[in-house]
Design an enzyme around this catalytic site. Structure first.
Site, PDB file in Angstrom:
ATOM      1  CE1 TYR A 130      -4.186   1.071  -0.347  1.00 54.30           C
ATOM      2  CE2 TYR A 130      -4.495  -1.095   0.619  1.00 54.30           C
ATOM      3  CZ  TYR A 130      -4.982  -0.022  -0.094  1.00 54.30           C
ATOM      4  OH  TYR A 130      -6.274  -0.034  -0.533  1.00 54.30           O
TER       5      TYR A 130
ATOM      6  CD  GLU B  59      -4.785   5.281   0.708  1.00 49.95           C
ATOM      7  OE1 GLU B  59      -4.777   6.014   1.711  1.00 49.95           O
ATOM      8  OE2 GLU B  59      -5.699   4.495   0.444  1.00 49.95           O
TER       9      GLU B  59
ATOM     10  CG  ASP C 252      -7.735  12.156 -22.962  1.00 50.57           C
ATOM     11  OD1 ASP C 252      -6.717  11.437 -23.023  1.00 50.57           O
ATOM     12  OD2 ASP C 252      -8.873  11.722 -22.699  1.00 50.57           O
TER      13      ASP C 252
ATOM     14  CB  THR D 133      -3.824   5.268 -21.786  1.00 52.84           C
ATOM     15  OG1 THR D 133      -3.408   5.375 -23.156  1.00 52.84           O
ATOM     16  CG2 THR D 133      -5.287   5.599 -21.680  1.00 52.84           C
TER      17      THR D 133
ATOM     18  CE  LYS E 264      -6.740   3.889 -24.905  1.00 53.06           C
ATOM     19  NZ  LYS E 264      -7.816   4.905 -25.015  1.00 53.06           N
TER      20      LYS E 264
ATOM     21  NE  ARG F  63      -5.340  -3.077 -20.290  1.00 44.64           N
ATOM     22  CZ  ARG F  63      -5.989  -2.496 -21.292  1.00 44.64           C
ATOM     23  NH1 ARG F  63      -6.960  -1.644 -21.067  1.00 44.64           N
ATOM     24  NH2 ARG F  63      -5.671  -2.785 -22.538  1.00 44.64           N
TER      25      ARG F  63
HETATM   26  C1  LIG Z   1      -8.853   5.197 -24.186  1.00 45.95           C
HETATM   27  C2  LIG Z   1      -9.120   6.593 -23.810  1.00 45.95           C
HETATM   28  C3  LIG Z   1      -9.408   6.927 -22.475  1.00 45.95           C
HETATM   29  C4  LIG Z   1      -9.667   5.902 -21.430  1.00 45.95           C
HETATM   30  O1  LIG Z   1      -8.607   5.110 -21.064  1.00 45.95           O
HETATM   31  P1  LIG Z   1      -8.865   3.874 -20.064  1.00 45.95           P
HETATM   32  O2  LIG Z   1      -7.471   3.462 -19.716  1.00 45.95           O
HETATM   33  O3  LIG Z   1      -9.620   2.870 -20.820  1.00 45.95           O
HETATM   34  O4  LIG Z   1      -9.603   4.388 -18.888  1.00 45.95           O
HETATM   35  C5  LIG Z   1      -9.559   8.264 -22.161  1.00 45.95           C
HETATM   36  N1  LIG Z   1      -9.443   9.215 -23.102  1.00 45.95           N
HETATM   37  C6  LIG Z   1      -9.192   8.927 -24.373  1.00 45.95           C
HETATM   38  C7  LIG Z   1      -9.090  10.038 -25.371  1.00 45.95           C
HETATM   39  C8  LIG Z   1      -9.036   7.603 -24.782  1.00 45.95           C
HETATM   40  O5  LIG Z   1      -8.814   7.324 -26.070  1.00 45.95           O
END
Ligand SMILES: *Cc1c(COP(=O)(O)O)cnc(C)c1O
Length: 495
Positions: free
Chosen positions: A81, A83, A258, A287, A290, A296
């Site tokens: 843990y 936090e 994002d 993320t 991707k 992940r």
């Molecule tokens: C995939 C994605 C997310 C979410 O990511 P997770 O790891 O699945 O929560 C958020 N914003 C955008 C633009 C994405 O393409």
């Protein structure tokens, strides 16, 4: 055959060639340990590898992480843990977690040229939620506390709280609409972001499908958002973040980008200057799994100004940090700092171009007429199909994609009219432009040989479809031939 591209080997997951026999026996033994407790999990794990090896993975948000990244997640860091933040934990004994979290943050800052990095978010959505609260805290709560003449929240009266809650819940957010390629968390009504904020959305030009910055500026001036969100999940083009920042500044908004989908293209320096979000945004969320090809998870980059508010992510918004995943982020970010990752990222973009060209020369229709990132959005209405039918027919033939809305989609968000394709995963396997041209050929062939089905009542159906005789088998055989040339995790033998 004969497409020898020795440089492609460099873009594959680098550590694999050296470690294959070691990696192979490590995984064998790990699976035996798992099987001794629950054999069905070990079996599903083996089968998942076999399935991933055998399919053409074109899901734009997926990739294949290196064995080093994967193995880092399977350790006792999971048991700890932690936090709080590095050096300021709510639990004792976090010295080793501090080491890996600090390393991950340092690699992230260096990789992206950011002032500050926060690597605790468990996913992209968690990163966005954390960032929204950080921006609210910085922009609303901070000044509000000052005005109320108190040093910290403990001094607030119940009446103060009531007023502050009203302030926080009265803020505006402007993001890209879902059907133009934005994400659910950018203010889509049913999502928490659409309930937390008074939200409004910008779209794309109905003629070209491209972002219209003038229309966006006009909307921002009228709506006056506290937060302007840029970034997308299904827009096949680059964004000018310098222009986005100009618009945010004109209306006094915080610019949040994002980059969940395209972080790999930023890390690999395919997106530079105005197209690199980091120098222009106040806060960048992402993320790690991707196009960035890590574990992940999520992370946040910010200017020094926003750093103290972002640091409050856990336990304000997030559950305890996943130390084993933060360790894997450190490994993945270290990989992304290698020169080979730049080659990989450029290949991802070049391959998307080849895939798009492959469709266009065979008469298929693409949203915006092409791509300049890692995404190709195929409009399947010209094949007489919905996105749902196309996605299912392709899956029958071993081609894994996902259906996606197109702007002003006539079939709505469930059936849709598009199929989204991405190049990050197959580029990791080593596919180049010839292979992606072949992929376009296979997909067009499947879709041309798929017909709309009917409902039980004999009406045209948006879901059922009829695939021509032998098409699935023929496509599977052709893709097996392609995939055999670029094995996934070569040398990893789980027999
Ligand atoms: C995939 C994605 C997310 C979410 O990511 P997770 O790891 O699945 O929560 C958020 N914003 C955008 C633009 C994405 O393409």
């Amino acid at each position: 055959m004969g497409m020898g591209r020795p440089e492609r080997a460099v873009t594959r997951i680098d550590l694999m060639a050296d470690l294959s026999s070691l990696t192979s026996s490590a995984y064998q033994q790990a699976l035996e340990v798992i099987a001794s407790v629950e054999p069905r999990v070990a079996e599903a794990t083996r089968k998942e590898l076999a399935d991933q090896r055998a399919s053409l993975k074109l899901i734009a948000s997926e990739n294949y992480a290196s064995p080093a990244v994967l193995m880092t997640m399977g350790t006792w860091f999971s048991d700890k843990y932690a936090e709080g933040t590095v050096g300021h934990r709510f639990y004792a004994g976090c010295q080793n977690v501090d080491t890996v979290e600090a390393l991950a943050a340092e690699h992230a800052r260096e990789l992206f040229g950011a002032e500050y990095a926060y690597v605790q978010p468990h996913s992209g959505i968690d990163a966005n939620l954390t960032a929204y609260w950080a921006i609210l805290a910085h922009r609303v709560e901070g000044p509000w506390l000052q005005n109320a003449g108190v040093k910290n929240m403990n001094e607030l009266t119940e009446a103060d709280w009531e007023k502050l809650r009203g302030e926080l819940g009265n803020q505006r957010l402007l993001g890209m609409s879902l059907d133009a390629g934005g994400h659910l968390t950018h203010g889509f009504r049913p999502n928490i972001s659409g309930k937390m904020f008074h939200q409004n959305q910008y779209g794309t030009d109905p003629e070209t499908g491209l972002l219209d910055y003038d229309a966006l500026r006009a909307k921002a001036k009228e709506f006056k958002p506290l937060i302007l969100v840029a970034g997308y999940s299904a827009y096949p083009r680059r964004v000018n973040f310098a222009k986005m920042r100009e618009i945010a500044d004109e209306v006094g908004a915080t610019l949040m980008v994002d980059m969940a989908h395209f972080a790999g293209l930023v890390a690999g320096k395919v997106f530079q200057g105005d197209e690199d979000p980091v120098p222009h945004a106040h806060v960048v969320t992402s993320t790690s799994h991707k196009s960035l090809r890590g574990p992940r998870g999520g992370f946040i980059l910010a200017t020094e100004e926003y750093a103290p508010s972002v640091d409050r992510g856990c336990p304000m918004v997030l559950g305890g940090p996943l130390s084993h995943v933060m360790a894997a982020k450190a490994v993945a970010f270290a990989e992304a700092r290698q020169d080979s990752f730049k080659t990989y990222a450029q290949d991802v973009a070049d391959n998307a171009q080849s895939l798009a060209d492959g469709f266009l020369k065979r008469g298929a229709k693409l949203v915006t007429g092409g791509t300049d990132n890692h995404i190709v959005l195929l409009d399947v209405t010209s094949f007489g199909l919905t996105g749902r039918q196309a996605e299912s027919a392709l899956l029958d033939a071993g081609v894994v994609t996902n259906r996606n809305s197109v702007p002003s989609d006539p079939n709505g968000a469930w059936y849709t009219s598009g199929v989204r394709l991405g190049t990050p995963a197959l580029t990791t396997r080593g596919f180049g432009s010839d292979e992606f041209d072949k992929v376009a050929e296979l997909i067009v062939d499947v879709l041309k040989n798929t017909e709309q089905g009917t409902t039980k009542a004999g009406e045209p159906s948006k879901a059922s479809y009829v695939l021509g005789d032998g098409v699935a088998d023929k496509t599977r055989a052709a893709s097996a031939e392609l995939l055999a040339k670029y094995p996934l995790y070569p040398g990893l033998d789980l027999a």
